[in-house]
Design a protein around this motif. Structure first.
Motif, PDB file in Angstrom:
ATOM      1  N   ALA A  73       9.219   0.863  15.245  1.00  0.00           N
ATOM      2  CA  ALA A  73       8.247   1.706  14.541  1.00  0.00           C
ATOM      3  C   ALA A  73       9.010   2.718  13.696  1.00  0.00           C
ATOM      4  CB  ALA A  73       7.348   2.416  15.541  1.00  0.00           C
ATOM      5  N   PRO A  74       8.540   2.961  12.460  1.00  0.00           N
ATOM      6  CA  PRO A  74       9.291   3.824  11.554  1.00  0.00           C
ATOM      7  C   PRO A  74       8.963   5.307  11.726  1.00  0.00           C
ATOM      8  CG  PRO A  74       7.414   2.885  10.412  1.00  0.00           C
ATOM      9  CD  PRO A  74       7.348   2.382  11.826  1.00  0.00           C
ATOM     10  N   GLU A 117      -3.738  -7.011  14.559  1.00  0.00           N
ATOM     11  CA  GLU A 117      -3.303  -6.956  13.148  1.00  0.00           C
ATOM     12  C   GLU A 117      -2.374  -5.774  12.880  1.00  0.00           C
ATOM     13  OE1 GLU A 117      -7.139  -8.981  10.980  1.00  0.00           O
ATOM     14  OE2 GLU A 117      -7.212  -6.825  11.278  1.00  0.00           O
ATOM     15  N   SER A 118      -1.562  -5.433  13.863  1.00  0.00           N
ATOM     16  CA  SER A 118      -0.714  -4.242  13.748  1.00  0.00           C
ATOM     17  C   SER A 118       0.142  -4.216  12.484  1.00  0.00           C
ATOM     18  CB  SER A 118       0.233  -4.158  14.955  1.00  0.00           C
ATOM     19  OG  SER A 118      -0.452  -3.716  16.082  1.00  0.00           O
ATOM     20  N   PHE A 119       0.558  -5.400  12.009  1.00  0.00           N
ATOM     21  CA  PHE A 119       1.536  -5.419  10.910  1.00  0.00           C
ATOM     22  C   PHE A 119       0.944  -5.895   9.584  1.00  0.00           C
ATOM     23  CE2 PHE A 119       3.669  -5.851  14.935  1.00  0.00           C
ATOM     24  CZ  PHE A 119       4.638  -4.866  14.849  1.00  0.00           C
ATOM     25  N   VAL A 120      -0.389  -5.925   9.508  1.00  0.00           N
ATOM     26  CA  VAL A 120      -1.023  -6.559   8.352  1.00  0.00           C
ATOM     27  C   VAL A 120      -0.721  -5.835   7.032  1.00  0.00           C
ATOM     28  CG1 VAL A 120      -3.241  -5.346   8.483  1.00  0.00           C
ATOM     29  CG2 VAL A 120      -3.155  -7.717   7.672  1.00  0.00           C
ATOM     30  N   ASP A 121      -0.406  -4.553   7.096  1.00  0.00           N
ATOM     31  CA  ASP A 121      -0.112  -3.801   5.865  1.00  0.00           C
ATOM     32  C   ASP A 121       1.288  -4.063   5.341  1.00  0.00           C
ATOM     33  OD1 ASP A 121      -2.559  -2.473   5.767  1.00  0.00           O
ATOM     34  OD2 ASP A 121      -1.861  -0.957   7.202  1.00  0.00           O
ATOM     35  N   LEU A 122       2.068  -4.856   6.058  1.00  0.00           N
ATOM     36  CA  LEU A 122       3.488  -4.912   5.711  1.00  0.00           C
ATOM     37  C   LEU A 122       4.017  -6.291   5.311  1.00  0.00           C
ATOM     38  CD1 LEU A 122       4.752  -2.461   8.474  1.00  0.00           C
ATOM     39  CD2 LEU A 122       4.327  -1.991   6.046  1.00  0.00           C
ATOM     40  N   GLY A 130      -6.273  -3.046  15.297  1.00  0.00           N
ATOM     41  CA  GLY A 130      -5.202  -2.653  14.373  1.00  0.00           C
ATOM     42  C   GLY A 130      -4.962  -1.166  14.482  1.00  0.00           C
ATOM     43  N   GLY A 131      -4.097  -0.651  13.612  1.00  0.00           N
ATOM     44  CA  GLY A 131      -3.815   0.772  13.698  1.00  0.00           C
ATOM     45  C   GLY A 131      -2.824   1.231  12.647  1.00  0.00           C
ATOM     46  N   MET A 132      -2.413   2.476  12.774  1.00  0.00           N
ATOM     47  CA  MET A 132      -1.611   3.108  11.724  1.00  0.00           C
ATOM     48  C   MET A 132      -0.154   3.320  12.117  1.00  0.00           C
ATOM     49  SD  MET A 132      -4.447   5.669  10.125  1.00  0.00           S
ATOM     50  CE  MET A 132      -3.434   6.073   8.716  1.00  0.00           C
ATOM     51  N   SER A 133       0.258   2.764  13.261  1.00  0.00           N
ATOM     52  CA  SER A 133       1.601   3.087  13.756  1.00  0.00           C
ATOM     53  C   SER A 133       2.723   2.475  12.928  1.00  0.00           C
ATOM     54  CB  SER A 133       1.749   2.621  15.203  1.00  0.00           C
ATOM     55  OG  SER A 133       0.880   3.343  16.029  1.00  0.00           O
ATOM     56  N   LYS A 134       2.469   1.355  12.286  1.00  0.00           N
ATOM     57  CA  LYS A 134       3.567   0.632  11.643  1.00  0.00           C
ATOM     58  C   LYS A 134       3.726   0.994  10.167  1.00  0.00           C
ATOM     59  CE  LYS A 134       4.086  -1.081  15.586  1.00  0.00           C
ATOM     60  NZ  LYS A 134       5.213  -0.801  16.447  1.00  0.00           N
ATOM     61  N   ALA A 135       2.632   1.108   9.440  1.00  0.00           N
ATOM     62  CA  ALA A 135       2.760   1.457   8.031  1.00  0.00           C
ATOM     63  C   ALA A 135       2.767   2.977   7.836  1.00  0.00           C
ATOM     64  CB  ALA A 135       1.620   0.837   7.227  1.00  0.00           C
ATOM     65  N   TYR A 136       2.218   3.724   8.815  1.00  0.00           N
ATOM     66  CA  TYR A 136       2.119   5.177   8.679  1.00  0.00           C
ATOM     67  C   TYR A 136       2.997   5.823   9.755  1.00  0.00           C
ATOM     68  CZ  TYR A 136      -1.656   3.687   5.656  1.00  0.00           C
ATOM     69  OH  TYR A 136      -2.378   3.063   4.670  1.00  0.00           O
ATOM     70  N   ARG A 161       6.701   2.221   1.790  1.00  0.00           N
ATOM     71  CA  ARG A 161       7.133   1.697   3.086  1.00  0.00           C
ATOM     72  C   ARG A 161       7.717   0.291   2.928  1.00  0.00           C
ATOM     73  NH1 ARG A 161       8.129   4.688   7.059  1.00  0.00           N
ATOM     74  NH2 ARG A 161       6.151   5.237   8.009  1.00  0.00           N
ATOM     75  N   ARG A 162       7.080  -0.513   2.097  1.00  0.00           N
ATOM     76  CA  ARG A 162       7.570  -1.892   1.936  1.00  0.00           C
ATOM     77  C   ARG A 162       8.946  -1.909   1.268  1.00  0.00           C
ATOM     78  NH1 ARG A 162       2.036  -4.404  -0.524  1.00  0.00           N
ATOM     79  NH2 ARG A 162       0.797  -4.293   1.363  1.00  0.00           N
TER      80      ARG A 162
END
Ligand SMILES: Cc1ncc(COP(=O)(O)O)c(C=O)c1O
Length: 485
Positions: free
Chosen positions: A120-121, A286-291, A315-321, A373-374
């Protein structure tokens, strides 16, 4: 005491203990004791469980009872086992160190440690401004009690709009805000899975999902993913669903944790059809769908193919945010959301209003935040790949088209031993077996690329150094366990 582990279970967890590096130099009993300490160290074997009787374990491992007796004695001497005559032996930590017996652990507050255990970032730079803006918004909510079991309406709307933009029309009453994706999973399991119910998961999979399933005492069957880019073998996955007819299947179709695989559209459609045919509910993480990275196109969300409310997405905001926000959600039918809210009030009532407002502000800037982020992740992934190719050329990795992790195939079944040795040189690793149910993933290691490139390159250098030492020394020192995220 939390329970008992049977001989066959412990044998499964121990996996290839007898083939671990350094074995040539240590007697069987010491190797067995070291492997049990390793299981305790990475949380696969909880504290306070009763180990099988010596005879039972000897039979399960097909070794002599004398070896097990000596290994248990050794574990007692090092403070990892407490025994009472006639009652059995329980796992413990040296020095009466006490921790929860759930398999989750507090990380050491060690600034010199390069932590590759958590995928996680760090927070994006926009977070502070979002938090200030959220504080300005707060007065709008202060006149009420502040309990919103399904979440504040503006965040539910923002999340619903995100699904609609991805091609899955969604209204706010189909969204429930939770305190992270893990919380979402736990609530969905409480609703959809009776204790002891049957569940199909991918192997490898996200370890904390296994922990949540263990909490429901789920009967778990696994579908093995190929390490290369093919990932899910469609006929096998559909065959498993048809044969085992689980109550529920938990899948991570977008940049699966840990493998990074992306499930193709055609398989999504077939999985939903098969699940409906056999009466299985699908929990889609879908934890990583934004990435997606490198311009990878996302297939439609799994929910697009759902005609019978079989699919619950989380899903959630932990990975992209940011993971520290603790914001996640469930997308389900409106009646399911109401039932989830009823379950939720028995757990934690509602998520914090202020944090939800921060999330609203971040989602308003989603395009810019996620684009940055990407770019950052591609640079870090490529630095990690470059360092691996240079320092550990025998390891095989498939370049993931998104997400935040590499799933490396090692040059031997050394993952747990490597993780223990790496701690000694300041690198925390999540060894392959943490992502499965038995000891079979020793040839794999998950490497996240969420840290700055320089840290990743430094970490690979240290890992490479201990990898080459491993065969020669085979040291097995006790280390405190760590969080995997
Ligand atoms: C697949 C998957 N699900 C859930 C989680 C937990 O996420 P959260 O921080 O939103 O609870 C993670 C975090 O690593 C994850 O990888």
């Amino acid at each position: 005491m939390t329970g008992q582990v049977r001989g066959v279970q412990l044998a499964r967890l121990l996996g290839q203990w007898h083939a671990l590096p350094g074995r040539r130099r240590s007697p069987d009993y010491a190797a067995l004791a070291g492997a049990v300490r390793g299981l305790l160290a990475d949380g696969r074997l909880p504290l306070g469980v009763r180990l099988p009787a010596e005879r039972e374990l000897a039979e399960a491992l097909r070794i002599s009872r004398t070896t097990v007796t000596a290994a248990y004695r050794h574990l007692r001497e090092t403070g990892h086992l407490a025994s009472r005559r006639g009652a059995g032996s329980w796992t413990m930590l040296p020095g009466n160190h006490r921790v929860a017996s759930t398999g989750l652990w507090t990380p050491l507050d060690d600034r010199d440690m390069i932590d590759l255990g958590a995928a996680a970032p760090a927070a994006p730079p926009q977070l502070l401004a979002a938090a200030r803006a959220a504080a300005e918004d707060l007065p709008r909510y202060l006149g009420g009690a502040g309990y919103h079991p399904t979440g504040i309406i503006e965040l539910r709307e923002a999340v619903a709009d995100g699904y609609t933009a991805r091609g899955l029309p969604t209204s706010a009453d189909q969204i429930m805000v939770t305190s992270g994706t893990q919380h979402a999973l736990d609530l969905v399991l409480r609703l959809a899975l009776a204790p002891g119910g049957s569940v199909l998961v991918e192997s490898p999979t996200y370890p904390n999902a296994l922990a949540a399933l263990a909490g429901r005492r789920a009967r778990i069957t696994t579908h093995g993913l190929a390490a290369d880019a093919d990932g899910w073998e469609p006929d096998l996955l559909l065959g498993s669903l048809r044969q085992t007819r689980p109550k529920l299947a938990y899948l991570i179709p977008e940049f699966q944790n840990p493998t990074g695989h992306l499930m193709p559209a055609a398989l999504r459609e077939r999985v939903v059809a098969a699940a409906h045919a056999v009466g299985t509910d699908l929990v889609i993480d879908e934890s990583f769908v934004d990435l997606p990275l490198d311009g990878t196109e996302l297939p439609p969300p799994v929910g697009v193919y759902d005609r019978h409310s079989r699919v619950i997405s989380i899903g959630g905001m932990s990975k992209a945010y940011w993971g520290g926000l603790r914001i996640g959600w469930v997308r389900a039918s409106a009646p399911q959301v109401q039932r989830l809210a009823a379950v939720r009030v028995g757990v934690d009532m509602a998520s914090p209003v202020l944090d939800q407002l921060v999330a609203v502000h971040l989602l308003a800037e989603a395009d810019a935040i996620v684009a940055d982020r990407r770019v950052e992740l591609v640079a870090q992934r490529d630095a990690l790949l470059g360092a691996l190719a240079h320092r550990l050329p025998d390891w095989r990795v498939t370049v993931p088209r998104g997400g935040v992790t590499l799933w490396a195939e090692l040059d031997g079944p050394v993952s747990s031993a490597l993780a223990r040795a790496a701690e000694e040189v300041g690198v925390r690793l999540a060894p392959g077996p943490r992502f499965g149910l038995d000891g079979t993933l020793e040839r794999f290691l998950r490497l996240p690329f969420t840290l700055p490139a320089a840290d990743l390159v430094e970490a690979v250098g240290r890992i490479a150094a201990v990898r080459y030492d491993l065969d020669r020394t085979g040291r097995q020192r006790w280390r405190e366990p760590a969080v995997i995220a």
